[in-house]
Design a protein around this motif. Structure first.
Motif, PDB file in Angstrom:
ATOM      1  N   GLY A   6       0.790  -1.218   0.000  1.00  0.00           N
ATOM      2  CA  GLY A   6       0.000   0.000   0.000  1.00  0.00           C
ATOM      3  C   GLY A   6       0.819   1.263   0.000  1.00  0.00           C
ATOM      4  O   GLY A   6       0.550   2.191  -0.740  1.00  0.00           O
ATOM      5  N   SER A   7       1.846   1.347   0.845  1.00  0.00           N
ATOM      6  CA  SER A   7       2.636   2.573   0.934  1.00  0.00           C
ATOM      7  C   SER A   7       3.400   2.844  -0.340  1.00  0.00           C
ATOM      8  O   SER A   7       3.682   3.978  -0.687  1.00  0.00           O
ATOM      9  N   GLU A   8       3.732   1.800  -1.089  1.00  0.00           N
ATOM     10  CA  GLU A   8       4.484   1.974  -2.338  1.00  0.00           C
ATOM     11  C   GLU A   8       3.627   2.610  -3.413  1.00  0.00           C
ATOM     12  O   GLU A   8       4.113   3.382  -4.232  1.00  0.00           O
ATOM     13  N   ALA A   9       2.339   2.269  -3.433  1.00  0.00           N
ATOM     14  CA  ALA A   9       1.507   2.663  -4.563  1.00  0.00           C
ATOM     15  C   ALA A   9       0.411   3.650  -4.232  1.00  0.00           C
ATOM     16  O   ALA A   9      -0.342   4.023  -5.108  1.00  0.00           O
ATOM     17  N   LEU A  10       0.317   4.105  -2.993  1.00  0.00           N
ATOM     18  CA  LEU A  10      -0.756   5.031  -2.668  1.00  0.00           C
ATOM     19  C   LEU A  10      -0.601   6.370  -3.374  1.00  0.00           C
ATOM     20  O   LEU A  10      -1.570   6.981  -3.783  1.00  0.00           O
ATOM     21  N   GLY A  11       0.641   6.840  -3.513  1.00  0.00           N
ATOM     22  CA  GLY A  11       0.848   8.128  -4.163  1.00  0.00           C
ATOM     23  C   GLY A  11       0.105   9.215  -3.413  1.00  0.00           C
ATOM     24  O   GLY A  11       0.100   9.280  -2.197  1.00  0.00           O
ATOM     25  N   GLY A  12      -0.597  10.090  -4.174  1.00  0.00           N
ATOM     26  CA  GLY A  12      -1.307  11.185  -3.554  1.00  0.00           C
ATOM     27  C   GLY A  12      -2.750  10.872  -3.237  1.00  0.00           C
ATOM     28  O   GLY A  12      -3.502  11.752  -2.851  1.00  0.00           O
ATOM     29  N   LEU A  13      -3.192   9.622  -3.397  1.00  0.00           N
ATOM     30  CA  LEU A  13      -4.578   9.298  -3.165  1.00  0.00           C
ATOM     31  C   LEU A  13      -4.876   9.256  -1.682  1.00  0.00           C
ATOM     32  O   LEU A  13      -4.080   8.802  -0.877  1.00  0.00           O
ATOM     33  N   GLU A  14      -6.071   9.693  -1.322  1.00  0.00           N
ATOM     34  CA  GLU A  14      -6.496   9.681   0.073  1.00  0.00           C
ATOM     35  C   GLU A  14      -6.997   8.294   0.432  1.00  0.00           C
ATOM     36  O   GLU A  14      -7.759   7.674  -0.297  1.00  0.00           O
ATOM     37  N   ARG A  15      -6.588   7.779   1.589  1.00  0.00           N
ATOM     38  CA  ARG A  15      -7.070   6.484   2.051  1.00  0.00           C
ATOM     39  C   ARG A  15      -8.537   6.605   2.455  1.00  0.00           C
ATOM     40  O   ARG A  15      -8.971   7.604   2.994  1.00  0.00           O
ATOM     41  N   SER A  16      -9.303   5.550   2.234  1.00  0.00           N
ATOM     42  CA  SER A  16     -10.672   5.509   2.707  1.00  0.00           C
ATOM     43  C   SER A  16     -10.814   4.345   3.661  1.00  0.00           C
ATOM     44  O   SER A  16      -9.916   3.535   3.823  1.00  0.00           O
ATOM     45  N   CYS A  17     -11.946   4.249   4.315  1.00  0.00           N
ATOM     46  CA  CYS A  17     -12.180   3.161   5.250  1.00  0.00           C
ATOM     47  C   CYS A  17     -12.128   1.835   4.524  1.00  0.00           C
ATOM     48  O   CYS A  17     -12.487   1.732   3.349  1.00  0.00           O
ATOM     49  N   ALA A  18     -11.698   0.793   5.247  1.00  0.00           N
ATOM     50  CA  ALA A  18     -11.515  -0.513   4.618  1.00  0.00           C
ATOM     51  C   ALA A  18     -12.822  -1.047   4.047  1.00  0.00           C
ATOM     52  O   ALA A  18     -12.814  -1.851   3.122  1.00  0.00           O
ATOM     53  N   GLU A  19     -13.954  -0.606   4.617  1.00  0.00           N
ATOM     54  CA  GLU A  19     -15.239  -1.147   4.160  1.00  0.00           C
ATOM     55  C   GLU A  19     -15.762  -0.430   2.911  1.00  0.00           C
ATOM     56  O   GLU A  19     -16.781  -0.829   2.352  1.00  0.00           O
ATOM     57  N   ASP A  20     -15.130   0.626   2.464  1.00  0.00           N
ATOM     58  CA  ASP A  20     -15.630   1.409   1.332  1.00  0.00           C
ATOM     59  C   ASP A  20     -15.133   0.828   0.020  1.00  0.00           C
ATOM     60  O   ASP A  20     -13.954   0.954  -0.310  1.00  0.00           O
ATOM     61  N   ASP A  21     -16.030   0.204  -0.734  1.00  0.00           N
ATOM     62  CA  ASP A  21     -15.673  -0.248  -2.071  1.00  0.00           C
ATOM     63  C   ASP A  21     -15.658   0.966  -2.999  1.00  0.00           C
ATOM     64  O   ASP A  21     -16.517   1.838  -2.903  1.00  0.00           O
ATOM     65  N   ARG A  22     -14.690   0.997  -3.910  1.00  0.00           N
ATOM     66  CA  ARG A  22     -14.590   2.173  -4.775  1.00  0.00           C
ATOM     67  C   ARG A  22     -13.729   1.866  -5.985  1.00  0.00           C
ATOM     68  O   ARG A  22     -12.943   0.916  -5.994  1.00  0.00           O
ATOM     69  N   HIS A  40     -14.852  -5.697  -1.641  1.00  0.00           N
ATOM     70  CA  HIS A  40     -15.087  -6.823  -0.748  1.00  0.00           C
ATOM     71  C   HIS A  40     -16.038  -7.780  -1.469  1.00  0.00           C
ATOM     72  O   HIS A  40     -16.952  -7.340  -2.163  1.00  0.00           O
ATOM     73  N   GLY A  41     -15.825  -9.064  -1.321  1.00  0.00           N
ATOM     74  CA  GLY A  41     -16.694 -10.044  -1.966  1.00  0.00           C
ATOM     75  C   GLY A  41     -16.510 -10.067  -3.471  1.00  0.00           C
ATOM     76  O   GLY A  41     -15.485  -9.647  -4.014  1.00  0.00           O
ATOM     77  N   ASN A  42     -17.526 -10.562  -4.175  1.00  0.00           N
ATOM     78  CA  ASN A  42     -17.469 -10.624  -5.635  1.00  0.00           C
ATOM     79  C   ASN A  42     -17.695  -9.233  -6.213  1.00  0.00           C
ATOM     80  O   ASN A  42     -18.667  -8.555  -5.873  1.00  0.00           O
ATOM     81  N   ALA A  43     -16.813  -8.828  -7.100  1.00  0.00           N
ATOM     82  CA  ALA A  43     -16.880  -7.477  -7.660  1.00  0.00           C
ATOM     83  C   ALA A  43     -17.428  -7.468  -9.082  1.00  0.00           C
ATOM     84  O   ALA A  43     -18.273  -6.641  -9.426  1.00  0.00           O
ATOM     85  N   PHE A  44     -16.953  -8.388  -9.921  1.00  0.00           N
ATOM     86  CA  PHE A  44     -17.328  -8.389 -11.336  1.00  0.00           C
ATOM     87  C   PHE A  44     -17.860  -9.758 -11.735  1.00  0.00           C
ATOM     88  O   PHE A  44     -17.273 -10.786 -11.397  1.00  0.00           O
ATOM     89  N   GLU A  45     -18.961  -9.770 -12.461  1.00  0.00           N
ATOM     90  CA  GLU A  45     -19.442 -11.007 -13.061  1.00  0.00           C
ATOM     91  C   GLU A  45     -18.573 -11.332 -14.284  1.00  0.00           C
ATOM     92  O   GLU A  45     -17.737 -10.526 -14.712  1.00  0.00           O
ATOM     93  N   LEU A  46     -18.772 -12.532 -14.848  1.00  0.00           N
ATOM     94  CA  LEU A  46     -18.010 -12.915 -16.032  1.00  0.00           C
ATOM     95  C   LEU A  46     -18.206 -11.896 -17.149  1.00  0.00           C
ATOM     96  O   LEU A  46     -19.339 -11.509 -17.464  1.00  0.00           O
ATOM     97  N   PHE A  64     -10.116 -14.780  -9.195  1.00  0.00           N
ATOM     98  CA  PHE A  64     -10.841 -14.650 -10.466  1.00  0.00           C
ATOM     99  C   PHE A  64     -10.762 -15.954 -11.249  1.00  0.00           C
ATOM    100  O   PHE A  64      -9.827 -16.742 -11.105  1.00  0.00           O
ATOM    101  N   HIS A  65     -11.769 -16.173 -12.078  1.00  0.00           N
ATOM    102  CA  HIS A  65     -11.787 -17.295 -13.006  1.00  0.00           C
ATOM    103  C   HIS A  65     -11.265 -16.817 -14.359  1.00  0.00           C
ATOM    104  O   HIS A  65     -11.662 -15.751 -14.849  1.00  0.00           O
ATOM    105  N   GLY A  90     -12.889 -10.595  -7.865  1.00  0.00           N
ATOM    106  CA  GLY A  90     -13.354 -10.202  -6.549  1.00  0.00           C
ATOM    107  C   GLY A  90     -12.309 -10.510  -5.500  1.00  0.00           C
ATOM    108  O   GLY A  90     -11.189 -10.946  -5.811  1.00  0.00           O
ATOM    109  N   ALA A  91     -12.690 -10.279  -4.242  1.00  0.00           N
ATOM    110  CA  ALA A  91     -11.789 -10.506  -3.119  1.00  0.00           C
ATOM    111  C   ALA A  91     -11.840 -11.963  -2.695  1.00  0.00           C
ATOM    112  O   ALA A  91     -12.912 -12.565  -2.603  1.00  0.00           O
ATOM    113  N   GLY A  92     -10.668 -12.519  -2.403  1.00  0.00           N
ATOM    114  CA  GLY A  92     -10.591 -13.917  -2.010  1.00  0.00           C
ATOM    115  C   GLY A  92     -10.719 -14.158  -0.525  1.00  0.00           C
ATOM    116  O   GLY A  92     -10.807 -15.304  -0.086  1.00  0.00           O
ATOM    117  N   THR A  93     -10.704 -13.083   0.273  1.00  0.00           N
ATOM    118  CA  THR A  93     -10.859 -13.210   1.726  1.00  0.00           C
ATOM    119  C   THR A  93     -11.803 -12.118   2.212  1.00  0.00           C
ATOM    120  O   THR A  93     -12.120 -11.163   1.492  1.00  0.00           O
TER     121      THR A  93
END
Length: 283
Positions: A6-22, A40-46, A64-65, A90-93
């Protein structure tokens, strides 16, 4: 390699809460789209798209499949999805997932490959620090628009790395075009105070932008983009030593804003412009 990037790639982006999908999109470039996604969970269908999708997992496990198999990517690993291939995601955990990815139009690679077929990377999940570093150079930070010279060199490097993972032998650069590289260098020196486009260097040297990138690197051990950037930074350093204000120095040296200037200055010289100014003033 299951550590947090995370610290390597955050750059200038603002962190959000872990529960916020975006999804956060970067400024666009022709044929190149960049995003950061947090799910969190499944993000994209096939689904399938007509671009390469090449990204880096930053936090969590990416699940992902793809081509009849279930795949997993952990932080630091690279995902390479070929155009037209069906996949989901999607997320695996339960901890969720964060990654950065670029969508690359195949035409950009074809222009660089000069008739070679598009590279197909059989292993969709790749552990390769060199490829990861190349990708993160375009994905960090997302808040900045990519310079035209940077894109040309980025595509040239990415094409060679994808060919390597696809098992395609890299073409020899042949005899180094010393004169063309020198012409490009002189042109960059003379125009260091403004943005220089790849088509200008093509006109000056007679080489296409990807061939020029390879020959310039072979000659000077750096890319045209990096060479131009260093000329700007060196001018900025001289201005700081002369007592010029940092904000005016950033603009005069050709940087879009002071945060852009600060980041590149620190990466090149190991300390911020403000710290440099204090040291030279005290001296």
């Amino acid at each position: 390699m299951a550590h947090d990037l995370g610290s390597e790639a955050l750059g200038g982006l603002e962190r959000s809460c872990a529960e916020d999908d975006r999804i956060v999109s970067a400024p666009g470039a022709t044929g190149l789209e960049r995003i950061e996604a947090r799910f969190h969970g499944n993000a994209f269908e096939l689904h399938r798209h007509d671009t390469y999708a090449i990204g880096v997992t930053l936090d969590g496990v990416q699940r992902f499949h793809y081509r009849g198999a279930l795949r997993h990517s952990v932080p630091g690993q690279v995902i390479v999805l070929h155009p037209g291939e069906l996949h989901d995601g999607g997320a695996g955990t339960e901890d969720g997932l964060r990654y950065r990815i670029l969508y690359l139009e195949p035409s950009l690679l074809l222009d660089c490959l000069h008739g070679s077929p598009l590279p197909f990377v059989k292993d969709a999940v790749v552990s390769d620090p060199q490829l990861r570093g190349t990708l993160l150079s375009a994905l960090t930070p997302l808040t900045e628009k990519l310079d035209d010279l940077f894109v040309a060199d980025f595509i040239a490097q990415l094409a060679q790395q994808l060919k390597r993972h696809a098992g395609q032998p890299a073409k020899s650069a042949g005899k180094i075009a010393w004169r063309a590289a020198a012409l490009a260098r002189d042109y960059l020196e003379e125009n260091a105070e403004r943005p220089v486009r790849s088509d200008e260097l093509e006109a000056v040297t007679g080489l296409d932008r990807y061939a020029l990138s390879r020959h310039f690197r072979a000659t000077y051990s750096t890319s045209p983009h990096r060479f131009l950037l260093m000329r700007r930074l060196q001018r900025a350093r001289r201005m700081i030593e002369a007592g010029e204000p940092l904000a005016e120095t950033a603009v005069a040296a050709g940087f879009s804003d002071q945060s852009h200037f600060n980041r590149h200055f620190k990466k090149a010289f190991g300390l911020t412009p403000g710290r440099w100014a204090t040291l030279v003033r005290d001296a």
